[in-house]
Structures are given as structure tokens and as C-alpha cells.
Design an enzyme around this catalytic site. Sequence first.
Site, short mmCIF file in Angstrom:
data_model
loop_
_atom_site.label_atom_id
_atom_site.label_comp_id
_atom_site.label_asym_id
_atom_site.label_seq_id
_atom_site.Cartn_x
_atom_site.Cartn_y
_atom_site.Cartn_z
N HIS A 19 -9.92 -15.19 11.99
CA HIS A 19 -8.59 -15.53 12.48
C HIS A 19 -7.83 -14.25 12.79
CE1 HIS A 19 -6.93 -14.53 8.57
NE2 HIS A 19 -7.84 -15.30 8.03
N HIS A 22 -7.87 -11.26 10.33
CA HIS A 22 -9.07 -10.41 10.36
C HIS A 22 -9.03 -9.50 11.59
CE1 HIS A 22 -10.83 -14.15 8.30
NE2 HIS A 22 -10.70 -13.24 7.36
N CYS A 127 -10.83 -18.00 -10.16
CA CYS A 127 -10.45 -18.56 -8.86
C CYS A 127 -11.63 -18.35 -7.92
CB CYS A 127 -9.20 -17.90 -8.29
SG CYS A 127 -8.93 -18.40 -6.57
N CYS A 130 -10.78 -16.43 -4.65
CA CYS A 130 -10.70 -14.96 -4.84
C CYS A 130 -12.02 -14.38 -5.27
CB CYS A 130 -9.73 -14.59 -5.95
SG CYS A 130 -8.00 -14.80 -5.60
N CYS A 145 -3.87 -20.46 -8.73
CA CYS A 145 -4.07 -19.05 -8.39
C CYS A 145 -2.88 -18.57 -7.57
CB CYS A 145 -5.36 -18.92 -7.57
SG CYS A 145 -5.41 -17.39 -6.63
N HIS A 148 -4.10 -18.07 -3.75
CA HIS A 148 -4.56 -19.21 -2.96
C HIS A 148 -3.86 -20.52 -3.27
CE1 HIS A 148 -7.83 -16.30 -2.56
NE2 HIS A 148 -7.86 -16.77 -1.34
N LYS A 292 0.91 -16.46 5.12
CA LYS A 292 -0.20 -15.61 5.52
C LYS A 292 -1.10 -16.44 6.45
CE LYS A 292 -4.00 -13.23 3.30
NZ LYS A 292 -5.10 -13.86 2.61
N LYS A 295 -7.46 -19.54 7.74
CA LYS A 295 -8.40 -20.26 8.58
C LYS A 295 -7.84 -21.60 9.07
CE LYS A 295 -11.98 -17.65 6.57
NZ LYS A 295 -11.61 -17.06 5.30
N1 MSP Z 1 -14.73 -10.37 1.31
C1 MSP Z 1 -13.51 -9.86 0.81
C2 MSP Z 1 -13.43 -8.37 1.07
C3 MSP Z 1 -14.57 -7.57 0.51
S1 MSP Z 1 -14.43 -5.91 0.95
C4 MSP Z 1 -15.55 -5.13 0.03
C5 MSP Z 1 -12.35 -10.54 1.49
N2 MSP Z 1 -12.60 -11.15 2.63
S2 MSP Z 1 -11.51 -11.92 3.53
O1 MSP Z 1 -12.25 -12.58 4.58
O2 MSP Z 1 -10.69 -12.75 2.73
O3 MSP Z 1 -10.67 -10.83 4.21
C6 MSP Z 1 -9.51 -10.32 3.64
C7 MSP Z 1 -8.96 -9.25 4.56
O4 MSP Z 1 -8.77 -9.79 5.89
C8 MSP Z 1 -7.59 -8.73 4.18
O5 MSP Z 1 -7.65 -7.74 3.17
C9 MSP Z 1 -7.12 -8.18 5.51
O6 MSP Z 1 -7.79 -7.01 5.82
C10 MSP Z 1 -7.59 -9.26 6.46
N3 MSP Z 1 -6.63 -10.33 6.56
C11 MSP Z 1 -6.86 -11.65 6.30
N4 MSP Z 1 -5.72 -12.36 6.55
C12 MSP Z 1 -4.74 -11.53 6.94
C13 MSP Z 1 -3.41 -11.70 7.31
N5 MSP Z 1 -2.84 -12.88 7.39
N6 MSP Z 1 -2.71 -10.59 7.59
C14 MSP Z 1 -3.25 -9.34 7.53
N7 MSP Z 1 -4.51 -9.16 7.19
C15 MSP Z 1 -5.30 -10.22 6.93
O7 MSP Z 1 -11.25 -10.47 0.96
#
Ligand code: MSP
Length: 659
Positions: A19, A22, A127, A130, A145, A148, A292, A295
Amino acid sequence: MRDTFYVTTPIYYVNGAPHIGHAYTTVVADALRRFHSLRGRRARFLTGTDEHGLKIEREAAARGMKPLDFATENADRFRALWPLLGVAPDDFIRTTEARHIAGVQKWWQTCAARGDIYLGRYKGLYCVACEGYKTEKELLDGGLCPVHERPVETLEEETYFFRLSKYQDALLKLFRETSFIQPETRRNEMIAFVEQGLEDLSISRTSFEWGIKVPGDPRHVVYVWFDALFNYRTALEADPALEAFWPPTVQLVAKDIVRFHTVYWPAFLMSAGLPLPETVFSHGYLLSAGRKTSKTPGQGGPAAVSYTTNPAKLVDALGADVLRYYLLRDVVFGNDSEFQVPNVIARARAELAETVGNLLNRTLPFVTRVFDGRVPSVDAALCGEREAELVAHGARVAVDSGALWETFAHHRAIELCLELARLGNQYFDTQAPWKLAKSEADRARLGTVIAHVLAVVRTVATMLAPVIPVKAAAMLGQLGLQLEAREGHDAWPAALTFVPAGTAIAPGEPVFLKYDAQTEAELLAALKADEPAAATPAAPEAPKVDAPVAEIAFDDFAKVDLRLGTVLSAEKVPKKDMLLKLSVDLGEAAGPRTIVSGIALAYKPEALVGKQVVVVANLAPRDFGKGLVSHGMLLACGPKESLGVATFDRAFAPGTRVK
Ligand code: MSP
């Protein structure tokens, strides 16, 4: 400053599609990579996917898929998105790859040999979203959590522990004495967290299978964060030439995972005897209507209209560079920011089309008409105060914006480029080349003016190349130039940089779309979220008997997946009188579902808790706005003030099919 630069993004979970959140982190990493290569550094950018753990195992099971097939399907969606966004990672690592698995096992053994891993038992509140334990204190009301807002689970298991407590002092020293954690606010939070005292960390699991086996004890799989964090290292290990990139220059994360990256990760590295990353930068969240983005389909702001936050759709309608520009320029790096599609267009129009593009478009015709398509030369004797001002300003911007990029303030660097482009436009207006073009006697002066404006365009386009790579190359192409990033050659401007006199320009279509009112309206219509929030769901009105519905075949009826569910909790939905938000257990491995039901006029929330209801379980999710999505529908009948929900006269296991 090292001559190598290594930037990483988090590796993303593969339990869903990518999304805009990411996309945000990954676009920033790509722009940093491009900036540093422009400066002549050996630059490398890594992204990838995090594929092990209970969350993925459960999601795959819920779809009847093997975890690896499920992971591959989603990893491919991430991999396919990046080129659409102009994002060009040097490597894409999946934690299910052999190179990573072998690396994690090796680093586990290294930490174990240091005496930092021991076997014990752990009981805690976990969680799954997480993939981490929570303390009682951290939980929200109702045992949810804090990240989440979903219930945590109690897990008790034999586990290997990592001696995190041993590294407490070293971590505090690292936080206090270096710029390891940025920005300042996050640094202070992590200092406060570590000062409370660190307990040893559980780093293996026996409760599920989908992970890397612990070396020498295959009953255990490696905790997903020990596994995942080492990706930044294992991705470099296949090729000894890549060792030069270690340690990472900057690791980008959002604040949700800052603790994993700034407490656990450096402790693992200290134990493994590896040099530490220079900086972990924790940026803010992209918000969608205050939440935030995630998905679930997003909402476009406080107005009634909601827009998509699907990156591929946004790119399709707006183009990669326009989206990149917004993400890098509008969002203050480090702060939360509301993602608003109308603002993406507004920025592109005012800044890219009407300021930067305009400067190019209004100048090239003079080169074509008056100078035979060749860039004119500067006559030093004809340069005055205005030219000196422009040159001085250009030099300042080149130096300052370069420095801002180095310190993760690219949003300010871009603002400086715009200021320079605005100054260029003012210069154009005051020097009035269209008047100079009227008299042959003013030809040299005209050439001097045009050469200065083209220098502004060149300098600005070069400095915007990390942000809008395709559009910057197109602008430079129209000036007859090519931007070349080469190791050892600093291509970042040191001053206002003139286009060599005599260069043949190559004018073409305007580089930026103008976004007139009609184009904007069309774009906004195309980007509306698929299912705008309905104010209230339809509810049967009159007590009279409804008209019969056309006959259907049994096969059609069989397509409706009716299930028995137990209501675990119910609450009113703010500002929606008719709606209740329910958490309903359908016996699914993925946990209870959120179901929004238009029954608030007939039922008090507490009256529903514990009730067994009939749920249409395979109805497409319905978005009620503000992050509220319903995953199913209750069966009910009667007028809305006094309706009754369908139920059975005896209890059954949640998830039992109703036929
Ligand atoms: N898999 C773990 C990370 C492991 S790293 C060794 C994870 N994955 S995640 O798919 O949840 O991705 C989280 C990351 O995606 C956030 O830290 C950020 O970089 C990015 N983001 C996800 N949603 C976001 C927003 N709404 N806004 C900004 N960044 C976002 O955590």
C-alpha cells in the site's frame, strides 16, 4: 563521508498487497540512493520481503495455501510495484531464500558462541500482527495491542533467550553519544525505554513451524525478528565485493518498528561482532483520514469523497514522478502526514507544471527562433546585478540543498530548488526577453538572459533528478543534455551551472501535464475509492411483507457462505446512529472478524455479547469510511427500531455452516 552508501527499507510482510505506506518508505530509499550516486558514491539500496512467522502461516492457512506459495504470490506484488514507481533497488531479498536462511543460522551460531543465547521458558501476551510480546502496561483497554488494536494472545513456550539485558549500557551509550537514532524525538523515546531496564528477549518459537530452524534444535524456529533483521546483512554475503557496503549508512523505518531496529538489532550486531549501522531513521506515518494507511482501502481525508491509496492505481492515473514528488516534497520527513490525492495534483500543478516546467517551456522557443536551436553564450560585459543575484542564489541553493539531502531533510532541499525556479521565473519576467527579441541590437543581451534562465533550468532539473528521475531526464534532454551518475564523479551542481554555449536543444512536448480543471476532475473521478462510505446501511423499513425476489437455482444459494458466529464484543460507531461494530468469532485461524451492522436502534451493544448470530461470511468487505471495514453481514429482519437478528435455538461451534 564514506564513499559507499547503503540504504535499506524494512522488508515488508507478505500477508497482503503493498500500500501507499510501503511505497512511501521505498520511494524515499530510492531517492536517497539516486542522490548519493549522483554525488559519485558507490551506492546500494536494498528492499525485500519478510515471509516467516505465525501471521503468514495463519493467513496462508485461511486461504488453504502453502505458506511459501502464499508468500511468493505477495512478494511478487511488491517486486512488481517498484519499477512502476521508478524505484530501482539493487537487490530484493526474501527471507525464504537459501542465502538468507544460511546466513541467519550462521549469525545465530555466532551469537550462541558468544554465550548470548540460552534455553528457558516464556509466558507472555503475544500480538500476532506485530509478531511480538507486549507487556500488560502497553495494552489498550480491552487487552488490545496498541499498534493493531487487536486482542493479544497468551503464549507459553520453551524458548531460547537472547541476553539483551547485557547490552543495556552499551545501547544507552550508543543512543546518547552518536546519531544512531534519528530524529531526536525517537532517540529520546528509545533512551527512556532502555532506561526502564531491558529483559532478555525470547528469540525462538515452538508453537508454529513456518520459520528458519534453530541450528541444532529443529523443534524451534528462529523468532521472526531475529530472522528478519539479519536480512540487511545476509543480502551482502553472497558476494565478497559487497562487504564494502557494511555497515548500512541509513536504515529507514516508520515508528511502528523503531524499537526492533534500534534496541534488538544493534544488540544482535554487537553480539555478532559486526559494526553498527550509522543511522536508523524513523519517519512518520502516512495517514488516511487520520489513521495509518494499511492494507484496508484508505480514505482521502475529511471530505465526504474518499480516494484510493493503492499505489499502482495512483501511478496509473498520475504517473510515478508526480506521486514521488508529492511523497518527497510534501511530507516532512520524520512527521506524520495526511495523504490527500487532491494535494498530489495541486503540488504537481503549482510547482512542477507552473513553476519548473513553465520556466523551460517559455524559454526554449527563443532558442529555436532567435538562436537557430543552439544555446546562446553569456556576454560577461552585459551581466549586471540581476545576473549576479541569480548566480549567487543558484550557488547557495546547490550547496544548501545538497547538505539537506545528506541530513535527511530532502523535503527542504526540494523547497530550495523551487525557490530557485521561482527566482528564474521572476528574472524572466523582469528581463522581458520577448521585448529584447524585437531588436537585433539586443541580441547579445537576449542571449545572456536566455543562457541564465537555461542555467536555472539545468541546475534545478539536476537537483530534482533523485525525486523525479524520468521528468528530470526529459527536461535535461530538451536542453540537449544527459545526466550521468558515475562512481567517483560528483554530478551534483556546485553552483548555477550553465548549458555549454552552442549545445543543440531538443524541444518536445511539455514535460509536465498542466492539470486544467477538466483534467483534474477526470483524475479525481478515476481515483475515487471503489466503495465510498455509505452513510447508513440499507435496513428494512416497513412492517409490510416485501415483494418476492426472483427464483434462483440451488447452486446459486450454495454460493452464499452462511456461518454461525459468536459475538465477542460490540460497540457503537461514533456519529453513525444505526451502526454497531461487532467482533465476531467465526472459528477462523485468523481471529475474529469485524462486522458492522445496522442494528443499533434495536440492540444495545452489551445485549449482543455472547449471542450466536448467522453471518454471511463470503460477502465482499464493505468500507464504512474512517478505517471501518465490515467483513461480513448479520442476518436480521423487521423494522429498524425493533429488528431481530437471526439465531439458533441451541449453541453450535463458531464457524458451523448454516445450510
Ligand atoms: N516485516 C516487518 C519489518 C521487518 S524489517 C527487518 C514489518 N513489515 S510491514 O509490512 O508491516 O512494514 C512496516 C513498514 O512499512 C513501516 O515501518 C514503514 O516503513 C512502512 N509503512 C507501512 N505503513 C506505513 C504508513 N502508513 N506510513 C508510513 N510508512 C508505512 O513491519
